[in-house]
Motif scaffolding. Structure first.
Motif, PDB file in Angstrom:
ATOM      1  N   GLU A  81       0.741  -1.121   0.138  1.00  0.00           N
ATOM      2  CA  GLU A  81       0.060  -0.041   0.022  1.00  0.00           C
ATOM      3  C   GLU A  81       0.971   1.289  -0.086  1.00  0.00           C
ATOM      4  O   GLU A  81       0.469   2.366  -0.616  1.00  0.00           O
ATOM      5  CB  GLU A  81      -0.846   0.047   1.154  1.00  0.00           C
ATOM      6  N   LEU A  82       2.197   1.387   0.723  1.00  0.00           N
ATOM      7  CA  LEU A  82       2.780   2.782   0.929  1.00  0.00           C
ATOM      8  C   LEU A  82       3.332   3.118  -0.273  1.00  0.00           C
ATOM      9  O   LEU A  82       3.354   4.397  -0.526  1.00  0.00           O
ATOM     10  CB  LEU A  82       3.420   2.538   2.137  1.00  0.00           C
ATOM     11  N   PRO A  83       3.908   2.171  -1.199  1.00  0.00           N
ATOM     12  CA  PRO A  83       4.506   2.946  -2.293  1.00  0.00           C
ATOM     13  C   PRO A  83       3.643   3.852  -3.313  1.00  0.00           C
ATOM     14  O   PRO A  83       3.842   4.741  -3.852  1.00  0.00           O
ATOM     15  CB  PRO A  83       4.905   1.771  -3.073  1.00  0.00           C
ATOM     16  N   ALA A  84       2.356   3.467  -3.421  1.00  0.00           N
ATOM     17  CA  ALA A  84       1.398   4.494  -3.933  1.00  0.00           C
ATOM     18  C   ALA A  84       1.198   5.499  -3.401  1.00  0.00           C
ATOM     19  O   ALA A  84       0.633   6.530  -3.982  1.00  0.00           O
ATOM     20  CB  ALA A  84      -0.069   3.652  -4.125  1.00  0.00           C
ATOM     21  N   ARG A  85       1.554   5.765  -2.151  1.00  0.00           N
ATOM     22  CA  ARG A  85       1.469   6.899  -1.329  1.00  0.00           C
ATOM     23  C   ARG A  85       2.634   7.891  -1.194  1.00  0.00           C
ATOM     24  O   ARG A  85       2.914   9.008  -0.539  1.00  0.00           O
ATOM     25  CB  ARG A  85       1.005   6.765   0.247  1.00  0.00           C
ATOM     26  N   GLY A  86       3.858   7.368  -2.111  1.00  0.00           N
ATOM     27  CA  GLY A  86       4.974   8.073  -2.309  1.00  0.00           C
ATOM     28  C   GLY A  86       5.900   7.411  -1.381  1.00  0.00           C
ATOM     29  O   GLY A  86       7.089   8.229  -1.001  1.00  0.00           O
ATOM     30  N   TYR A  87       6.045   6.459  -0.713  1.00  0.00           N
ATOM     31  CA  TYR A  87       7.006   5.936   0.201  1.00  0.00           C
ATOM     32  C   TYR A  87       7.605   4.396  -0.241  1.00  0.00           C
ATOM     33  O   TYR A  87       6.728   3.451  -0.329  1.00  0.00           O
ATOM     34  CB  TYR A  87       6.412   5.781   1.724  1.00  0.00           C
ATOM     35  N   THR A  88       8.682   4.453  -0.402  1.00  0.00           N
ATOM     36  CA  THR A  88       9.501   3.257  -0.885  1.00  0.00           C
ATOM     37  C   THR A  88       9.473   2.357   0.396  1.00  0.00           C
ATOM     38  O   THR A  88       9.934   2.760   1.523  1.00  0.00           O
ATOM     39  CB  THR A  88      10.795   3.382  -1.506  1.00  0.00           C
ATOM     40  N   VAL A  89       9.209   1.112   0.310  1.00  0.00           N
ATOM     41  CA  VAL A  89       9.057   0.184   1.480  1.00  0.00           C
ATOM     42  C   VAL A  89      10.505  -0.794   1.406  1.00  0.00           C
ATOM     43  O   VAL A  89      10.391  -1.472   0.166  1.00  0.00           O
ATOM     44  CB  VAL A  89       7.896  -0.484   1.731  1.00  0.00           C
ATOM     45  N   ALA A  90      11.252  -0.845   2.290  1.00  0.00           N
ATOM     46  CA  ALA A  90      12.132  -2.114   2.311  1.00  0.00           C
ATOM     47  C   ALA A  90      11.985  -3.089   3.442  1.00  0.00           C
ATOM     48  O   ALA A  90      12.049  -2.644   4.567  1.00  0.00           O
ATOM     49  CB  ALA A  90      13.475  -1.105   2.248  1.00  0.00           C
ATOM     50  N   LEU A  91      11.852  -4.147   2.991  1.00  0.00           N
ATOM     51  CA  LEU A  91      11.538  -5.494   3.871  1.00  0.00           C
ATOM     52  C   LEU A  91      12.926  -6.044   3.848  1.00  0.00           C
ATOM     53  O   LEU A  91      13.457  -6.564   3.021  1.00  0.00           O
ATOM     54  CB  LEU A  91      10.687  -6.470   3.315  1.00  0.00           C
ATOM     55  N   VAL A  92      13.498  -5.991   5.341  1.00  0.00           N
ATOM     56  CA  VAL A  92      14.699  -6.584   5.675  1.00  0.00           C
ATOM     57  C   VAL A  92      14.714  -7.870   6.308  1.00  0.00           C
ATOM     58  O   VAL A  92      14.066  -7.991   7.262  1.00  0.00           O
ATOM     59  CB  VAL A  92      15.365  -5.472   6.297  1.00  0.00           C
ATOM     60  N   GLU A  93      15.331  -8.762   5.604  1.00  0.00           N
ATOM     61  CA  GLU A  93      15.486  -9.979   6.440  1.00  0.00           C
ATOM     62  C   GLU A  93      16.945 -10.122   7.096  1.00  0.00           C
ATOM     63  O   GLU A  93      17.919 -10.016   6.425  1.00  0.00           O
ATOM     64  CB  GLU A  93      15.332 -11.112   5.272  1.00  0.00           C
ATOM     65  N   GLN A  94      16.877 -10.426   8.396  1.00  0.00           N
ATOM     66  CA  GLN A  94      18.011 -10.501   9.146  1.00  0.00           C
ATOM     67  C   GLN A  94      18.595 -11.892   8.729  1.00  0.00           C
ATOM     68  O   GLN A  94      18.024 -12.767   8.129  1.00  0.00           O
ATOM     69  CB  GLN A  94      17.721 -10.633  10.717  1.00  0.00           C
ATOM     70  N   PRO A  95      20.132 -11.850   8.673  1.00  0.00           N
ATOM     71  CA  PRO A  95      20.947 -12.937   8.422  1.00  0.00           C
ATOM     72  C   PRO A  95      20.264 -14.497   9.040  1.00  0.00           C
ATOM     73  O   PRO A  95      20.461 -15.350   8.243  1.00  0.00           O
ATOM     74  CB  PRO A  95      22.370 -12.626   8.778  1.00  0.00           C
ATOM     75  N   TRP A  96      19.909 -14.285  10.036  1.00  0.00           N
ATOM     76  CA  TRP A  96      19.395 -15.600  10.541  1.00  0.00           C
ATOM     77  C   TRP A  96      18.226 -16.351   9.841  1.00  0.00           C
ATOM     78  O   TRP A  96      18.301 -17.584   9.664  1.00  0.00           O
ATOM     79  CB  TRP A  96      19.258 -15.670  12.111  1.00  0.00           C
ATOM     80  N   ARG A  97      17.539 -15.466   9.308  1.00  0.00           N
ATOM     81  CA  ARG A  97      16.339 -15.876   8.387  1.00  0.00           C
ATOM     82  C   ARG A  97      16.830 -16.198   7.188  1.00  0.00           C
ATOM     83  O   ARG A  97      16.508 -17.011   6.488  1.00  0.00           O
ATOM     84  CB  ARG A  97      15.170 -14.776   8.286  1.00  0.00           C
ATOM     85  N   VAL A  98      17.771 -15.476   6.563  1.00  0.00           N
ATOM     86  CA  VAL A  98      18.304 -15.784   5.208  1.00  0.00           C
ATOM     87  C   VAL A  98      18.976 -17.001   5.246  1.00  0.00           C
ATOM     88  O   VAL A  98      18.952 -17.803   4.290  1.00  0.00           O
ATOM     89  CB  VAL A  98      19.168 -14.716   4.697  1.00  0.00           C
ATOM     90  N   ALA A  99      19.685 -17.438   6.475  1.00  0.00           N
ATOM     91  CA  ALA A  99      20.352 -18.637   6.487  1.00  0.00           C
ATOM     92  C   ALA A  99      19.388 -19.913   6.772  1.00  0.00           C
ATOM     93  O   ALA A  99      19.774 -20.924   6.927  1.00  0.00           O
ATOM     94  CB  ALA A  99      21.423 -18.741   7.644  1.00  0.00           C
ATOM     95  N   GLY A 100      18.123 -19.741   7.051  1.00  0.00           N
ATOM     96  CA  GLY A 100      17.350 -20.544   7.156  1.00  0.00           C
ATOM     97  C   GLY A 100      17.269 -21.144   8.577  1.00  0.00           C
ATOM     98  O   GLY A 100      16.449 -22.302   8.804  1.00  0.00           O
TER      99      GLY A 100
END
Length: 208
Positions: free
Chosen positions: A47-66
């Motif tokens: 929803e927020l990009p349409a309002r003019g805000y870039t959203v960056a979803l951040v995955e911590q290393p422990w999640r990336v590593a599974g």
């Protein structure tokens, strides 16, 4: 669009949801029990990009590593701090955010990193059933404009439990994951709209 960022504690990942003519970047990370597929994070990204805000979803290393268990808070802070320059690359103000443990990370590091403000989703004010073990100092210690969005029946802290002066938006009937009971008089899309509308209006106030 996703990018991998090296940190001292492993590879983190940022999934970008860009806005055309963006006014700011909202960087949000997940909690200790899940990833960026959380319903509130997905709703913000939708929803927020349409309002003019870039959203960056951040995955911590422990999640990336599974891995299934989050590491110590210091390790989470180390990774978040290391990936921050990647969040600043668009050259826009960055609002630090997260849900649950991710909100704690944002609060602890925001001022030192030069964040513009903090969005705290489902802030774990205390362990369930242990209000005496308050983390209010962590929240107020951010020292920046902060918006808390909290479920009305969150066992980690209900909206009424937050310190006076805290800007809190309540998601009626919501639990720690903002799930609402089937018998509630609002459904999940309506609950997500409470979150995205509150965040959008708050950001509009910051970047008018």
């Amino acid at each position: 669009m996703s990018e991998t960022v090296e940190t001292p504690v492993g590879e983190a990942r940022i999934t970008w949801h860009p806005a055309e003519g963006a006014r700011a970047v909202l960087a949000v990370s997940h909690g200790a029990g899940g990833g960026i597929e959380a319903r509130d994070l997905r709703a913000l990204a939708a929803e927020l990009p349409a309002r003019g805000y870039t959203v960056a979803l951040v995955e911590q290393p422990w999640r990336v590593a599974g891995k299934k268990l989050a590491p110590a808070p210091k390790t989470l802070d180390t990774a978040w701090t290391a990936l921050w320059p990647a969040l600043e690359k668009p050259g826009l103000p960055v609002v630090a955010g997260g849900r649950s443990a991710g909100a704690r990370v944002a609060c602890r590091t925001a001022r030192a990193l030069g964040a513009h403000a903090v969005l705290a989703l489902s802030f774990p004010l205390h362990p369930p059933g242990k209000p005496e073990k308050s983390r209010a100092d962590e929240l107020t210690g951010a020292g920046l404009p902060t918006l808390v969005v909290q479920g009305g029946r969150d066992p980690f802290g209900r909206p009424s439990e937050f310190p006076a002066g805290t800007r809190v938006v309540e998601v009626p009937y919501g639990d720690h994951g903002f799930a609402v009971p089937k018998k509630a008089d609002l459904d999940e899309p309506a609950a997500m709209a409470v979150i995205t509308d509150a965040a959008g209006e708050w950001l509009d106030g910051l970047f008018a």
